[in-house]
Design a protein around this motif. Sequence first.
Motif, PDB file in Angstrom:
ATOM      1  N   ALA A  88      38.456  -3.399   1.781  1.00  0.00           N
ATOM      2  CA  ALA A  88      39.464  -3.149   2.813  1.00  0.00           C
ATOM      3  C   ALA A  88      38.992  -2.051   3.768  1.00  0.00           C
ATOM      4  O   ALA A  88      39.191  -2.143   4.989  1.00  0.00           O
ATOM      5  CB  ALA A  88      40.793  -2.767   2.169  1.00  0.00           C
ATOM      6  N   CYS A  89      38.346  -1.032   3.222  1.00  0.00           N
ATOM      7  CA  CYS A  89      37.884   0.087   4.042  1.00  0.00           C
ATOM      8  C   CYS A  89      36.738  -0.312   4.968  1.00  0.00           C
ATOM      9  O   CYS A  89      36.754  -0.016   6.165  1.00  0.00           O
ATOM     10  CB  CYS A  89      37.447   1.241   3.146  1.00  0.00           C
ATOM     11  SG  CYS A  89      38.791   2.048   2.250  1.00  0.00           S
ATOM     12  N   VAL A  90      35.741  -0.970   4.412  1.00  0.00           N
ATOM     13  CA  VAL A  90      34.581  -1.373   5.212  1.00  0.00           C
ATOM     14  C   VAL A  90      34.991  -2.411   6.249  1.00  0.00           C
ATOM     15  O   VAL A  90      34.539  -2.365   7.402  1.00  0.00           O
ATOM     16  CB  VAL A  90      33.455  -1.915   4.309  1.00  0.00           C
ATOM     17  CG1 VAL A  90      32.327  -2.523   5.149  1.00  0.00           C
ATOM     18  CG2 VAL A  90      32.910  -0.810   3.422  1.00  0.00           C
ATOM     19  N   PHE A  91      35.858  -3.331   5.873  1.00  0.00           N
ATOM     20  CA  PHE A  91      36.340  -4.339   6.820  1.00  0.00           C
ATOM     21  C   PHE A  91      37.056  -3.673   7.992  1.00  0.00           C
ATOM     22  O   PHE A  91      36.850  -4.038   9.155  1.00  0.00           O
ATOM     23  CB  PHE A  91      37.283  -5.314   6.124  1.00  0.00           C
ATOM     24  CG  PHE A  91      37.916  -6.316   7.052  1.00  0.00           C
ATOM     25  CD1 PHE A  91      37.211  -7.435   7.477  1.00  0.00           C
ATOM     26  CD2 PHE A  91      39.210  -6.130   7.522  1.00  0.00           C
ATOM     27  CE1 PHE A  91      37.782  -8.349   8.343  1.00  0.00           C
ATOM     28  CE2 PHE A  91      39.793  -7.045   8.392  1.00  0.00           C
ATOM     29  CZ  PHE A  91      39.078  -8.161   8.806  1.00  0.00           C
ATOM     30  N   THR A  92      37.903  -2.701   7.700  1.00  0.00           N
ATOM     31  CA  THR A  92      38.630  -1.988   8.758  1.00  0.00           C
ATOM     32  C   THR A  92      37.668  -1.251   9.671  1.00  0.00           C
ATOM     33  O   THR A  92      37.795  -1.306  10.906  1.00  0.00           O
ATOM     34  CB  THR A  92      39.636  -0.998   8.139  1.00  0.00           C
ATOM     35  OG1 THR A  92      40.542  -1.700   7.292  1.00  0.00           O
ATOM     36  CG2 THR A  92      40.414  -0.263   9.223  1.00  0.00           C
ATOM     37  N   TYR A  93      36.698  -0.575   9.075  1.00  0.00           N
ATOM     38  CA  TYR A  93      35.696   0.134   9.875  1.00  0.00           C
ATOM     39  C   TYR A  93      34.934  -0.854  10.764  1.00  0.00           C
ATOM     40  O   TYR A  93      34.727  -0.610  11.954  1.00  0.00           O
ATOM     41  CB  TYR A  93      34.724   0.875   8.961  1.00  0.00           C
ATOM     42  CG  TYR A  93      33.670   1.667   9.706  1.00  0.00           C
ATOM     43  CD1 TYR A  93      33.848   3.022   9.952  1.00  0.00           C
ATOM     44  CD2 TYR A  93      32.498   1.060  10.158  1.00  0.00           C
ATOM     45  CE1 TYR A  93      32.884   3.751  10.639  1.00  0.00           C
ATOM     46  CE2 TYR A  93      31.535   1.777  10.844  1.00  0.00           C
ATOM     47  CZ  TYR A  93      31.736   3.129  11.084  1.00  0.00           C
ATOM     48  OH  TYR A  93      30.781   3.838  11.775  1.00  0.00           O
ATOM     49  N   TYR A  94      34.531  -1.952  10.173  1.00  0.00           N
ATOM     50  CA  TYR A  94      33.765  -2.968  10.896  1.00  0.00           C
ATOM     51  C   TYR A  94      34.544  -3.488  12.108  1.00  0.00           C
ATOM     52  O   TYR A  94      33.989  -3.607  13.215  1.00  0.00           O
ATOM     53  CB  TYR A  94      33.455  -4.119   9.937  1.00  0.00           C
ATOM     54  CG  TYR A  94      32.730  -5.289  10.553  1.00  0.00           C
ATOM     55  CD1 TYR A  94      31.342  -5.289  10.689  1.00  0.00           C
ATOM     56  CD2 TYR A  94      33.427  -6.427  10.979  1.00  0.00           C
ATOM     57  CE1 TYR A  94      30.673  -6.376  11.244  1.00  0.00           C
ATOM     58  CE2 TYR A  94      32.767  -7.504  11.529  1.00  0.00           C
ATOM     59  CZ  TYR A  94      31.392  -7.476  11.670  1.00  0.00           C
ATOM     60  OH  TYR A  94      30.739  -8.556  12.219  1.00  0.00           O
TER      61      TYR A  94
END
Length: 230
Positions: A88-94
């Motif tokens: 969820a974190c990496v997807f949001t950052y991406y």
Amino acid sequence: MMAYTYILINFFTVIICFLASFDRRIQFNKLFGKFMISSTIVAIPFIIWDIWFTGIGVWWFDLDYTLGFKFAGLPIEEWMFFYCIPFACVFTYYCLEKFFDLDWTGAFNNLIVFTSVIILSVIGLLYYHKIYTLLTVIVTVFVLCYLHFIAKKQWIGKANFVYLVLMPGFFAVNGILTGSVIPSPVVNYDPEEILGIRMITIPVEDAVYGYSQFLLNIYFFKIITKTKDR
């Protein structure tokens, strides 16, 4: 229903991001394999940390909120946690990096690193006898110093902005795990090993722990995907 609490937390953390990954404008689904590699690299030391702290009683789990399956002393849901939350974190950052110009955040890199390192170092020196506090400080200071001074990454300010965006989710997930909206916590902490400062029910160390894990997930994801630093 109580036994499904922790696994449902993982599920609802990841499901919206997972479905959105297939959007043709995002196509994060093409990066699933690389995400799994990068998140595993980060998960290994944090899981070892988790197993150690669980073993010595720094924290422990109420198995009534889990399916009851354990591996190396950890509920299976806890193992899933190290992939669901980073996803969820990496997807949001991406997505934020892809669709928005966040270059302005780079102006805060030095301020963030120096302020964080000074504050954390002071806390570590004052509360060296509290193992969760001390180890969290050491890991986070090391991560910040490595990224800023050795790897010379210019996206620390951007990562901090995204971490702030993620804070409502952090409070929702960790709040439930620490007992804010359920009768008792899923995760319990030895009060002798933490500062005792809680954000509602969440030990402040959890936010710093999550921050260092978040930074490392971004770092290795960028390496594995060969994403240019911006």
